[in-house]
Design a protein around this motif. Structure first.
Motif, PDB file in Angstrom:
ATOM      1  N   PHE A  22       0.809  -1.223   0.000  1.00 16.81           N
ATOM      2  CA  PHE A  22       0.000   0.000   0.000  1.00 16.81           C
ATOM      3  C   PHE A  22       0.842   1.272   0.000  1.00 16.81           C
ATOM      4  O   PHE A  22       0.409   2.289  -0.533  1.00 16.81           O
ATOM      5  N   GLY A  23       2.040   1.217   0.561  1.00 12.54           N
ATOM      6  CA  GLY A  23       2.881   2.408   0.631  1.00 12.54           C
ATOM      7  C   GLY A  23       3.769   2.625  -0.569  1.00 12.54           C
ATOM      8  O   GLY A  23       4.112   3.767  -0.901  1.00 12.54           O
ATOM      9  N   THR A  24       4.147   1.533  -1.254  1.00 10.11           N
ATOM     10  CA  THR A  24       5.084   1.641  -2.379  1.00 10.11           C
ATOM     11  C   THR A  24       4.487   1.094  -3.682  1.00 10.11           C
ATOM     12  O   THR A  24       4.419   1.792  -4.687  1.00 10.11           O
ATOM     13  N   HIS A  25       4.071  -0.178  -3.647  1.00 10.79           N
ATOM     14  CA  HIS A  25       3.682  -0.838  -4.900  1.00 10.79           C
ATOM     15  C   HIS A  25       2.418  -0.264  -5.534  1.00 10.79           C
ATOM     16  O   HIS A  25       2.412   0.034  -6.739  1.00 10.79           O
ATOM     17  N   ALA A  26       1.350  -0.120  -4.776  1.00 10.99           N
ATOM     18  CA  ALA A  26       0.095   0.392  -5.345  1.00 10.99           C
ATOM     19  C   ALA A  26       0.275   1.787  -5.951  1.00 10.99           C
ATOM     20  O   ALA A  26      -0.222   2.040  -7.057  1.00 10.99           O
ATOM     21  N   PRO A  27       0.996   2.711  -5.297  1.00 10.90           N
ATOM     22  CA  PRO A  27       1.208   4.026  -5.920  1.00 10.90           C
ATOM     23  C   PRO A  27       1.999   3.955  -7.232  1.00 10.90           C
ATOM     24  O   PRO A  27       1.716   4.706  -8.167  1.00 10.90           O
ATOM     25  N   ILE A  28       2.977   3.050  -7.316  1.00 11.36           N
ATOM     26  CA  ILE A  28       3.724   2.878  -8.575  1.00 11.36           C
ATOM     27  C   ILE A  28       2.780   2.368  -9.656  1.00 11.36           C
ATOM     28  O   ILE A  28       2.746   2.880 -10.778  1.00 11.36           O
ATOM     29  N   THR A  29       1.987   1.356  -9.329  1.00 13.91           N
ATOM     30  CA  THR A  29       1.069   0.749 -10.292  1.00 13.91           C
ATOM     31  C   THR A  29       0.005   1.736 -10.752  1.00 13.91           C
ATOM     32  O   THR A  29      -0.354   1.766 -11.935  1.00 13.91           O
ATOM     33  N   ALA A  30      -0.485   2.565  -9.856  1.00 20.09           N
ATOM     34  CA  ALA A  30      -1.539   3.530 -10.189  1.00 20.09           C
ATOM     35  C   ALA A  30      -1.098   4.532 -11.258  1.00 20.09           C
ATOM     36  O   ALA A  30      -1.942   5.135 -11.924  1.00 20.09           O
ATOM     37  N   LYS A  31       0.205   4.674 -11.460  1.00 17.19           N
ATOM     38  CA  LYS A  31       0.729   5.634 -12.448  1.00 17.19           C
ATOM     39  C   LYS A  31       0.819   5.058 -13.863  1.00 17.19           C
ATOM     40  O   LYS A  31       1.199   5.769 -14.789  1.00 17.19           O
ATOM     41  N   ILE A  32       0.477   3.784 -14.051  1.00 18.18           N
ATOM     42  CA  ILE A  32       0.591   3.166 -15.376  1.00 18.18           C
ATOM     43  C   ILE A  32      -0.389   3.849 -16.336  1.00 18.18           C
ATOM     44  O   ILE A  32      -1.591   3.898 -16.073  1.00 18.18           O
ATOM     45  N   PRO A  33       0.118   4.376 -17.458  1.00 16.01           N
ATOM     46  CA  PRO A  33      -0.766   5.026 -18.435  1.00 16.01           C
ATOM     47  C   PRO A  33      -1.799   4.040 -18.976  1.00 16.01           C
ATOM     48  O   PRO A  33      -1.490   2.883 -19.250  1.00 16.01           O
ATOM     49  N   GLY A  34      -3.040   4.487 -19.103  1.00 16.57           N
ATOM     50  CA  GLY A  34      -4.097   3.646 -19.649  1.00 16.57           C
ATOM     51  C   GLY A  34      -4.844   2.843 -18.601  1.00 16.57           C
ATOM     52  O   GLY A  34      -5.883   2.255 -18.906  1.00 16.57           O
ATOM     53  N   LEU A  35      -4.338   2.809 -17.374  1.00 12.08           N
ATOM     54  CA  LEU A  35      -5.034   2.096 -16.301  1.00 12.08           C
ATOM     55  C   LEU A  35      -6.283   2.886 -15.939  1.00 12.08           C
ATOM     56  O   LEU A  35      -6.208   4.043 -15.546  1.00 12.08           O
ATOM     57  N   ARG A  36      -7.442   2.278 -16.113  1.00  8.37           N
ATOM     58  CA  ARG A  36      -8.720   2.970 -15.870  1.00  8.37           C
ATOM     59  C   ARG A  36      -9.153   2.907 -14.414  1.00  8.37           C
ATOM     60  O   ARG A  36      -9.725   3.844 -13.890  1.00  8.37           O
ATOM     61  N   LYS A  37      -8.905   1.752 -13.792  1.00  9.72           N
ATOM     62  CA  LYS A  37      -9.387   1.553 -12.425  1.00  9.72           C
ATOM     63  C   LYS A  37      -8.564   0.438 -11.804  1.00  9.72           C
ATOM     64  O   LYS A  37      -8.161  -0.505 -12.482  1.00  9.72           O
ATOM     65  N   MET A  38      -8.328   0.549 -10.509  1.00  7.23           N
ATOM     66  CA  MET A  38      -7.608  -0.485  -9.779  1.00  7.23           C
ATOM     67  C   MET A  38      -8.404  -0.786  -8.512  1.00  7.23           C
ATOM     68  O   MET A  38      -8.668   0.112  -7.714  1.00  7.23           O
ATOM     69  N   GLU A  39      -8.830  -2.038  -8.371  1.00  2.82           N
ATOM     70  CA  GLU A  39      -9.598  -2.459  -7.203  1.00  2.82           C
ATOM     71  C   GLU A  39      -8.808  -3.505  -6.429  1.00  2.82           C
ATOM     72  O   GLU A  39      -8.357  -4.492  -7.003  1.00  2.82           O
ATOM     73  N   VAL A  40      -8.650  -3.265  -5.140  1.00  3.25           N
ATOM     74  CA  VAL A  40      -7.902  -4.184  -4.279  1.00  3.25           C
ATOM     75  C   VAL A  40      -8.858  -4.789  -3.260  1.00  3.25           C
ATOM     76  O   VAL A  40      -9.636  -4.079  -2.627  1.00  3.25           O
ATOM     77  N   THR A  41      -8.809  -6.111  -3.124  1.00  2.00           N
ATOM     78  CA  THR A  41      -9.650  -6.837  -2.181  1.00  2.00           C
ATOM     79  C   THR A  41      -8.763  -7.639  -1.253  1.00  2.00           C
ATOM     80  O   THR A  41      -7.926  -8.421  -1.713  1.00  2.00           O
TER      81      THR A  41
END
Length: 103
Positions: A22-41
């Motif tokens: 949550f502190g490192t990986h998700a913020p890096i992934t959220a910056k991927i161009p073209g990513l419309r939505k990211m849902e974590v369960t």
């Protein structure tokens, strides 16, 4: 829509995993161009009440397979993949799927 799914097995150290995810990986992934939505369960158990062998599920949505392929070639996606392998390479399974509408 196309989605990439990351399914994580139970980590040895859940606190350390959560801090990095949550502190490192998700913020890096959220910056991927073209990513419309990211849902974590966070997986909380099984229908029978036991602990699941899985810990976390992340669904990352893209408009089309072409958009997904283009996104995976970006430096942001490469950074996400490199980070993923550094902390969860031994517990993650990655899949790509197409959303199905049942009308």
């Amino acid at each position: 829509m196309i989605k990439m799914i990351a399914l994580y097995k139970q980590p040895k150290d859940k606190k350390k995993f959560d801090e990095h995810y949550f502190g490192t990986h998700a913020p890096i992934t959220a910056k991927i161009p073209g990513l419309r939505k990211m849902e974590v369960t966070k997986i909380t158990g099984t229908p029978m009440g036991g602990e699941s062998e899985y810990y976390l599920l992340c669904e990352m949505y893209y408009d089309s397979y072409e958009a997904f392929k283009a996104a995976m070639k970006t430096s942001e996606a490469k950074a996400s993949g490199k980070d993923l392998m550094s902390f969860a390479g031994d517990i993650v399974t990655l899949m790509v799927g197409e959303e199905v509408k049942n009308d």
